[in-house]
Design an enzyme around this catalytic site. Structure first.
Site, PDB file in Angstrom:
ATOM      1  N   THR A   1       0.796  -1.223   0.000  1.00 19.78           N
ATOM      2  CA  THR A   1       0.000   0.000   0.000  1.00 19.78           C
ATOM      3  C   THR A   1       0.834   1.282   0.000  1.00 19.78           C
ATOM      4  O   THR A   1       0.305   2.361  -0.262  1.00 19.78           O
ATOM      5  CB  THR A   1      -0.940   0.008   1.228  1.00 19.78           C
ATOM      6  OG1 THR A   1      -0.226  -0.466   2.378  1.00 19.78           O
ATOM      7  CG2 THR A   1      -2.148  -0.893   0.992  1.00 19.78           C
ATOM      8  N   GLU A   2       2.129   1.167   0.316  1.00 17.31           N
ATOM      9  CA  GLU A   2       3.027   2.322   0.260  1.00 17.31           C
ATOM     10  C   GLU A   2       4.457   1.836   0.033  1.00 17.31           C
ATOM     11  O   GLU A   2       4.936   0.977   0.764  1.00 17.31           O
ATOM     12  CB  GLU A   2       3.008   3.137   1.570  1.00 17.31           C
ATOM     13  CG  GLU A   2       1.733   3.889   1.842  1.00 17.31           C
ATOM     14  CD  GLU A   2       1.872   4.792   3.074  1.00 17.31           C
ATOM     15  OE1 GLU A   2       2.993   4.944   3.588  1.00 17.31           O
ATOM     16  OE2 GLU A   2       0.848   5.343   3.511  1.00 17.31           O
ATOM     17  N   ASN A   3       5.115   2.397  -0.969  1.00 21.59           N
ATOM     18  CA  ASN A   3       6.547   2.165  -1.154  1.00 21.59           C
ATOM     19  C   ASN A   3       7.083   3.259  -2.062  1.00 21.59           C
ATOM     20  O   ASN A   3       6.519   3.513  -3.129  1.00 21.59           O
ATOM     21  CB  ASN A   3       6.810   0.785  -1.765  1.00 21.59           C
ATOM     22  CG  ASN A   3       8.289   0.512  -1.995  1.00 21.59           C
ATOM     23  OD1 ASN A   3       8.722   0.319  -3.130  1.00 21.59           O
ATOM     24  ND2 ASN A   3       9.080   0.504  -0.931  1.00 21.59           N
TER      25      ASN A   3
END
EC number: 3.2.1.21
Length: 565
Positions: free
Chosen positions: A408-410
């Site tokens: 979901t986040e990188n």
């Protein structure tokens, strides 16, 4: 904390597999293999993310209430340069423009959050529903669907209504559980027929630790040793059974997004370092994931916090306790695990005496280290360590029974005020981190999608606008907040189009093509009057003034020498 379902026999089997698999992770085996050329499974979803407070702006128009971040950012010294998110990217006014950027990149999904105070100004459904706020998200969802982009909606990305903070003490009060239920109910009722993927909370570790332990984030409370644990406990107790049963369960998935760095033992032959590294993971990822999958906190958290509490003369552990009923409510209740990841730390054993005081950080009895050779783009906490991503994904696979994972986040930031859009370091970061994720998929990890953080440069919390994560550069000094593609946007677009890294020759050409696009973007950016003025100042005026100063100094020095002679 996430979707609630009735326990069935296959859920019991699933949990038994989770428990037995948790001992299988081999800390001594760290394969750092060469670049892997290959593609992701068919149907793999590629996206980019944002959050309401970081991008929307429009902080006090169309009936929106104040959030804890609106209040926090107004306190002098809390945010670098005293920045606020009042206007940010003006995403509230630029929905069509931003969806067109996503369409051009060929994104499969877009992750965004709903601002609780935008649709419930006082935080309470029974008091007021702001229909203008509802319409904003309606329009965004419709526009995404029209362009074949799947909306992934986060219910809580840190912007609690300020009224609930003032009246109840925010997440320190268990009443927040019911208030969140009412807010979530409203979102499901109004948007649920078009949204398949829901994320309840984004990175609850930061909500708890930075909001209620260190005070670095809103609401800025420093309740050391207990505040973080209490806030987390109430967040985990949030139940979704009443709005995720029946028809809501059909064709809809609900999960949570947990952000975790990887912790690598300094010495893999030292058992104490291995235990410290696992403790590091359990005090971050495991703090929230273990109750979701197994029904209770990690045993190591209960042991360490309980012992420290006893040494400090407390009658009970500072870590709250779930009742047996609560454990049954929260166990085995997520359809997918959202995973945010940015960097890695080396970890070693370090004993903190009880005299060090109550603290989440001293409770862990460990020290974090970094390798000075790791690439450091500028953010003091973010080092590029791609192999840690694969390690984390495999740990999740073994620890929790190989759940469905959506990254979901990188992404990676830079701390620069330049206007050069050729962000080679970000291209390298995405290339290597996405490739490590591909290796993890080949290892058998059940990763279904990836979300680059972030679509746009935005308000970066306590760092204000000094750090930029965006694939698109935003000129915050221009009231229209124009967007310009960075080279990384074109590079990521090629990863999406190829669904990975099909062959070496093609991948080697991507960087060159991205650089060509970057040159064109720089030309466009330079055409902006404000940017043109900035470049004139930095490239012409400043060097000219410096040269004149040197000449005048030389003349003055010659004059003094003649006077002495």
């Amino acid at each position: 904390m996430v979707i609630m379902v009735t326990m069935r026999p296959y859920h019991v089997l699933f949990l038994l597999l989770c428990v037995s698999a948790s001992e299988d992770f081999d800390w001594t085996k760290n394969e750092r293999t060469s670049f892997y050329y290959g593609t992701f499974p068919s149907g793999f979803s590629w996206g980019a993310g944002s959050s309401a407070y970081q991008t929307e702006g429009a902080w006090n128009i169309d009936g929106k209430g104040m959030s804890i971040w609106d209040a926090f950012a107004r306190k002098k010294g809390k945010i670098l340069s005293n920045d606020t998110g009042d206007f940010s990217c003006e995403g509230y006014k630029k929905v069509k423009d931003d969806v067109n950027l996503m369409k051009d990149m060929k994104l499969n999904h877009y992750r965004f959050s709903v601002s609780w105070p935008r649709i419930l100004p006082t935080g309470l459904r029974r008091e007021q529903i702001n229909e203008k706020g509802i319409k904003y998200y309606d329009d965004l969802i419709e526009m995404l669907l029209e362009n074949k982009i799947t909306p992934v909606v986060t219910l809580y990305h840190w912007d609690l209504p300020q009224a609930l903070q003032e009246k109840y003490g925010g997440w320190q009060n268990v009443s927040m559980v019911n208030h969140f239920h009412d807010f979530a109910d409203l979102c499901f009722e109004r948007f649920g027929n078009r949204v398949k993927y829901w994320v309840t909370f984004n990175n609850p570790w930061s909500i708890a630790v930075e909001g209620y332990e260190t005070g670095e984030h809103a609401p800025g409370q420093r309740l050391k040793g207990s505040g973080a644990y209490r806030a987390a406990h109430h967040i985990i107790k949030v139940r979704q059974s009443h709005f995720c049963s029946g028809c809501w369960r059909l064709h809809r998935l609900v999960g949570v997004s947990l952000t975790a760095d990887w912790g690598e033992p300094v010495d893999v032959s030292n058992q104490k370092d291995i235990e410290a590294a696992e403790r590091y993971i359990q005090f971050s990822l495991g703090w929230f994931a273990t109750p979701i999958f197994n029904g209770d906190y990690p045993q190591v958290m209960k042991d360490y916090i309980g012992r420290k509490s006893g040494q400090q003369g407390l009658g009970a552990s500072r870590l709250p306790v779930f009742t047996s009923q609560e454990r049954n409510y929260i166990r085995g209740t997520c359809d997918f695990l959202g995973l945010g990841h940015f960097t890695t730390r080396y970890v070693t054993q370090k004993n903190y005496p009880s005299s060090a005081g109550d603290s989440f950080f001293s409770d862990r009895d460990l020290a974090e280290l970094v390798d000075p050779q790791w690439p450091d783009p500028g953010s003091e906490w973010l080092y590029a360590v791609p192999w840690g991503f694969r390690r984390l994904l495999n740990f999740v696979k073994l620890q929790y029974g190989n759940p469905m994972i959506y990254v979901t986040e990188n992404g990676v930031s830079e701390k620069m005020l330049c206007t050069d859009l050729c962000d080679d370091w970000r291209i390298q970061y995405y290339k290597e981190y996405v490739n490590e994720m591909l290796k993890a998929v080949k290892d058998g990890v059940n990763v279904r999608g990836y979300t680059a953080w972030s679509l746009l440069d935005n308000f970066e919390w306590d760092e204000g606008y000094s750090e930029r994560f965006g694939l698109y550069y935003v000129d915050f000094r221009n009231k229209n907040k124009p967007r310009y593609p960075k080279a990384s946007a074109q590079y990521y677009k090629r990863i999406i189009s190829s669904n990975g890294f099909p062959n070496q020759r093609e991948v080697e050409n991507w960087k060159r093509k991205s650089a060509e696009t970057c040159y064109s973007s720089n030309q466009l950016l330079a055409a902006d009057p404000l940017i043109g003025h900035m470049e004139m100042v930095t490239e012409i005026v400043v060097p000219t003034v410096c040269t004149l100063c040197i000449l005048l100094s030389a003349i003055f020095l010659m004059f003094l020498l003649r006077q002495q002679l």
